[in-house]
Design an enzyme around this catalytic site. Structure first.
Site, PDB file in Angstrom:
ATOM      1  N   GLU A 336     118.298   9.453  54.753  1.00  0.00           N
ATOM      2  CA  GLU A 336     116.951   9.986  55.006  1.00  0.00           C
ATOM      3  C   GLU A 336     116.929  11.510  55.088  1.00  0.00           C
ATOM      4  O   GLU A 336     115.867  12.107  55.108  1.00  0.00           O
ATOM      5  CB  GLU A 336     116.383   9.414  56.310  1.00  0.00           C
ATOM      6  CG  GLU A 336     115.871   7.989  56.201  1.00  0.00           C
ATOM      7  CD  GLU A 336     116.936   6.939  56.472  1.00  0.00           C
ATOM      8  OE1 GLU A 336     118.136   7.266  56.346  1.00  0.00           O
ATOM      9  OE2 GLU A 336     116.578   5.789  56.797  1.00  0.00           O
ATOM     10  N   LYS A 444     128.492  -0.384  60.497  1.00  0.00           N
ATOM     11  CA  LYS A 444     128.926   0.389  59.332  1.00  0.00           C
ATOM     12  C   LYS A 444     130.385   0.110  59.062  1.00  0.00           C
ATOM     13  O   LYS A 444     131.255   0.472  59.848  1.00  0.00           O
ATOM     14  CB  LYS A 444     128.690   1.874  59.543  1.00  0.00           C
ATOM     15  CG  LYS A 444     128.538   2.579  58.219  1.00  0.00           C
ATOM     16  CD  LYS A 444     127.921   3.925  58.384  1.00  0.00           C
ATOM     17  CE  LYS A 444     127.404   4.412  57.038  1.00  0.00           C
ATOM     18  NZ  LYS A 444     127.116   5.833  57.062  1.00  0.00           N
ATOM     19  N   TRP A 449     126.675  -0.408  55.021  1.00  0.00           N
ATOM     20  CA  TRP A 449     125.965  -1.063  56.115  1.00  0.00           C
ATOM     21  C   TRP A 449     126.037  -2.585  56.032  1.00  0.00           C
ATOM     22  O   TRP A 449     125.926  -3.169  54.965  1.00  0.00           O
ATOM     23  CB  TRP A 449     124.487  -0.684  56.102  1.00  0.00           C
ATOM     24  CG  TRP A 449     124.222   0.734  56.502  1.00  0.00           C
ATOM     25  CD1 TRP A 449     123.677   1.705  55.720  1.00  0.00           C
ATOM     26  CD2 TRP A 449     124.479   1.334  57.769  1.00  0.00           C
ATOM     27  NE1 TRP A 449     123.573   2.870  56.431  1.00  0.00           N
ATOM     28  CE2 TRP A 449     124.062   2.683  57.686  1.00  0.00           C
ATOM     29  CE3 TRP A 449     125.024   0.882  58.979  1.00  0.00           C
ATOM     30  CZ2 TRP A 449     124.173   3.569  58.753  1.00  0.00           C
ATOM     31  CZ3 TRP A 449     125.136   1.776  60.031  1.00  0.00           C
ATOM     32  CH2 TRP A 449     124.714   3.092  59.920  1.00  0.00           C
TER      33      TRP A 449
HETATM   34  P1  AMP Z   1     123.687   6.455  55.594  1.00  0.00           P
HETATM   35  O1  AMP Z   1     122.226   6.577  55.537  1.00  0.00           O
HETATM   36  O2  AMP Z   1     124.212   5.208  54.983  1.00  0.00           O
HETATM   37  O3  AMP Z   1     124.340   7.677  55.078  1.00  0.00           O
HETATM   38  O4  AMP Z   1     124.095   6.332  57.127  1.00  0.00           O
HETATM   39  C1  AMP Z   1     123.712   7.280  58.083  1.00  0.00           C
HETATM   40  C2  AMP Z   1     124.220   6.882  59.427  1.00  0.00           C
HETATM   41  O5  AMP Z   1     125.649   6.817  59.422  1.00  0.00           O
HETATM   42  C3  AMP Z   1     123.895   7.840  60.536  1.00  0.00           C
HETATM   43  O6  AMP Z   1     122.596   7.686  61.032  1.00  0.00           O
HETATM   44  C4  AMP Z   1     124.956   7.478  61.569  1.00  0.00           C
HETATM   45  O7  AMP Z   1     124.606   6.317  62.281  1.00  0.00           O
HETATM   46  C5  AMP Z   1     126.157   7.176  60.687  1.00  0.00           C
HETATM   47  N1  AMP Z   1     126.999   8.378  60.553  1.00  0.00           N
HETATM   48  C6  AMP Z   1     127.012   9.262  59.549  1.00  0.00           C
HETATM   49  N2  AMP Z   1     127.940  10.217  59.757  1.00  0.00           N
HETATM   50  C7  AMP Z   1     128.519   9.938  60.950  1.00  0.00           C
HETATM   51  C8  AMP Z   1     129.536  10.553  61.731  1.00  0.00           C
HETATM   52  N3  AMP Z   1     130.168  11.636  61.336  1.00  0.00           N
HETATM   53  N4  AMP Z   1     129.842   9.989  62.917  1.00  0.00           N
HETATM   54  C9  AMP Z   1     129.215   8.866  63.345  1.00  0.00           C
HETATM   55  N5  AMP Z   1     128.260   8.236  62.651  1.00  0.00           N
HETATM   56  C10 AMP Z   1     127.906   8.762  61.463  1.00  0.00           C
END
Ligand code: AMP
Length: 555
Positions: A336, A444, A449
């Site tokens: 997003e 995750k 996901w």
């Molecule tokens: P996506 O939209 O698939 O890229 O996922 C985004 C989500 O991944 C975020 O809102 C977090 O919940 C998780 N996420 C991304 N980077 C990190 C990080 N460095 N540490 C922990 N969670 C992360």
């Protein structure tokens, strides 16, 4: 700001078309290489100048096919040169490049292609059989362009199928990129929600270019024409974290790994191509380290790796630094937000503190890039102090943050324009953000996901299951895996293997939990929903998988 007191600036109203990035790379870094590890095992090499030429041929091919500005074109492909050049051609001539994640379950792929109403699909040969099976349920797709050449094009029942090289053959190498409104859509990427169907995030030329500028900067990826960038993070994961634009923007040598992301293949590329910079989820780096250790190898060229998508562990960070002298840059982002939000580079203060304190800071998800405003809020929407302790909902806003999902009529922002990330975080006095928890009920695993709700519903379809709950538990390889807790109906003799077999076919194979526990009760909230908090505290955080769940329920 009182707009009536402003006067118009007098600079050129030059709109930001993404294709100008490749135009720049082709003209001014024309000899710099793009090297692709192809699925067939060969390595393909060419230059930015050739990528630009071929991208223009494709833009002409799309135009003569009848693609109009705003039409959606899907890609179902790994990172390689054809996928790379098709991105620029599609967006540069005004259409929308819709990246489809091939790891999704076929029903999800069908849903998003139909939702996007894609007219064409560019597809890697390996995904052709999957599309052959579902094409009759994809009525909007007129033709499939297989990302290969004539010699390797296998007969297929896909309608209108043609190999990519034939599609662009004989097309002119001259193309004027569209003089586009920079707010126009350039690309589309669906994200799996906690509940319901996947949601489309429609990026604009402007949001991508602004984020690419920020990504190149010294406090972010610090890329230059001297960098050799291995783009491990797939292009279908939110623009490969912006690298697909940032690397050509500065003329960095670009290495595209194709489908093979195992430790041995990644090591080979890093070593052969003298890679200085790369980015991927922790699972990829854990596989690389395991390969290095078991083969006694070193990383003489690699300087920095960006790790994000899931939290970086202390061991991963220390191993990279102490054994291979590679700096880990922890980053956070989400689809997003285009997707880069924060990155962990030190401030001046950092240099004055001890090693242990430095490590604690390096494990945080980093400071927001300029372009992303960040704050933490409590459940009532009150701003929490940036003291490094007060944890609340992480909210963001800025020019590359989503406003509403594709085809939705409603904005998803609060009244001050903040987008709720679903992450729980603290922000310290120096602006370092740290994710402490996740408010969204989702798992995750290896960067992808798994919807706990979908998995629970799939299990509950079984006639012998009374109640099912799914939570994420830590896993050394995949970061997180689902744990399924099942309360069976009376007199049921259901086994773990039977449940796994039942789930296979209903959900993606890699969603099926290795671990299934039979419990006498599943805790519920006052409103009758599954109360995941005690489950997570017990199974997730204590790693106490062998304890008696009855004690948990009594607690
Ligand atoms: P996506 O939209 O698939 O890229 O996922 C985004 C989500 O991944 C975020 O809102 C977090 O919940 C998780 N996420 C991304 N980077 C990190 C990080 N460095 N540490 C922990 N969670 C992360």
């Amino acid at each position: 700001m009182n707009l009536s007191t402003t006067i118009p600036g007098q600079m050129q109203p030059f709109s930001l078309n993404l294709a100008y990035i490749l135009e720049h790379a082709g003209k001014f870094h024309g000899e710099t290489e793009i090297c692709s590890n192809m699925a067939a095992g060969d390595v393909h090499r060419y230059t930015y100048a050739e990528a630009l030429r071929r991208s223009k041929k494709l833009a002409n091919a799309l135009k003569s096919y009848g693609i109009n500005a705003g039409d959606r074109i899907a890609t179902l492909a790994w990172n390689d040169f054809r996928h790379f050049e098709s991105w620029y051609a599609i967006a540069g001539q005004g259409a929308v490049c819709h990246t489809v994640n091939p790891r999704l379950y076929p029903d999800q792929i069908k849903y998003i292609v139909n939702h996007a109403q894609d007219r064409l699909v560019f597809v890697d040969p390996q995904f052709v059989p999957m599309l052959e099976e579902m094409q009759h349920e994809l009525p909007s797709v007129e033709a499939f362009i297989v990302l290969t050449d004539r010699d390797n094009f296998k007969p297929t029942i896909l309608r209108g199928a043609v190999d990519y090289e034939t599609f662009i053959e004989d097309k002119p190498e001259i193309f004027e990129w569209l003089d586009i409104d920079e707010q126009a859509a350039s690309s589309l990427c669906y994200t799996s929600g906690t509940t319901g169907d996947p949601k489309g995030v429609l990026f604009s030329h402007r949001s991508n270019i602004l984020m690419a500028y920020a990504a190149c900067s010294a406090d972010a990826f610090k890329l230059s024409a001297l960098s050799t960038v291995l783009m491990v993070v797939p292009m279908f994961h939110a623009n490969s974290w912006g690298l697909v634009y940032a690397a050509p923007m500065v003329g960095a040598k670009l290495i595209l790994p194709g489908p093979k992301l195992d430790g041995a293949s990644i090591y080979q590329l890093i070593d052969n191509e003298k890679v200085s910079f790369s980015a991927a989820v922790p699972t990829v780096w854990n596989m690389l380290l395991a390969h290095l250790i078991s083969n006694g190898l070193s990383l003489p060229y690699l300087e920095e790796v960006v790790i994000g998508g899931s939290a970086v562990s202390r061991t991963l960070l220390q191993q990279f630094k102490q054994q291979y002298d590679v700096d880990v840059l922890h980053a956070w982002g989400m689809t997003e937000i285009n997707p880069l939000g924060s990155l962990n580079r030190p401030t001046a203060k950092f240099l004055k503190i001890g090693e242990e304190e430095q490590l604690a800071i390096k494990l945080k998800q980093g400071r927001p890039l300029f372009g992303i405003e960040m704050c933490v809020q409590d459940e009532s929407g009150n701003k929490l102090p940036h003291d490094g302790v007060s944890a609340g909902r992480l909210m963001v806003r800025g020019p590359w943050v989503v406003r509403r999902y594709y085809k939705s009529e409603e904005d998803i922002l609060d009244e001050d324009g903040w987008f709720d990330t679903g992450d729980i975080a603290t922000i310290d006095v120096d602006g370092f953000m740290q994710i402490t928890d996740r408010a969204k009920d989702i798992i995750k695993s290896g960067g992808e996901w798994i919807s706990s709700v979908d998995l629970e519903n799939a299990a509950m379809n079984h006639s012998e299951i009374e109640l099912a709950a799914v939570i994420g538990i830590p896993d050394p390889k995949w970061e997180e895996r689902p744990l399924l807790l099942v309360k069976t109906k009376e007199n049921s003799n259901l086994s773990k293997e039977q449940i796994q077999a039942y789930l296979t076919g209903q959900v993606a194979k890699w969603w099926v939990p290795e671990d299934i526990r039979f419990v006498p009760e599943i805790p519920l909230t006052a409103t009758g929903k599954i109360n995941k908090l005690p489950l997570r505290n017990f199974y997730g955080k204590s790693h106490n998988l062998d304890s008696d769940p009855l004690n948990l329920l009594k607690a």
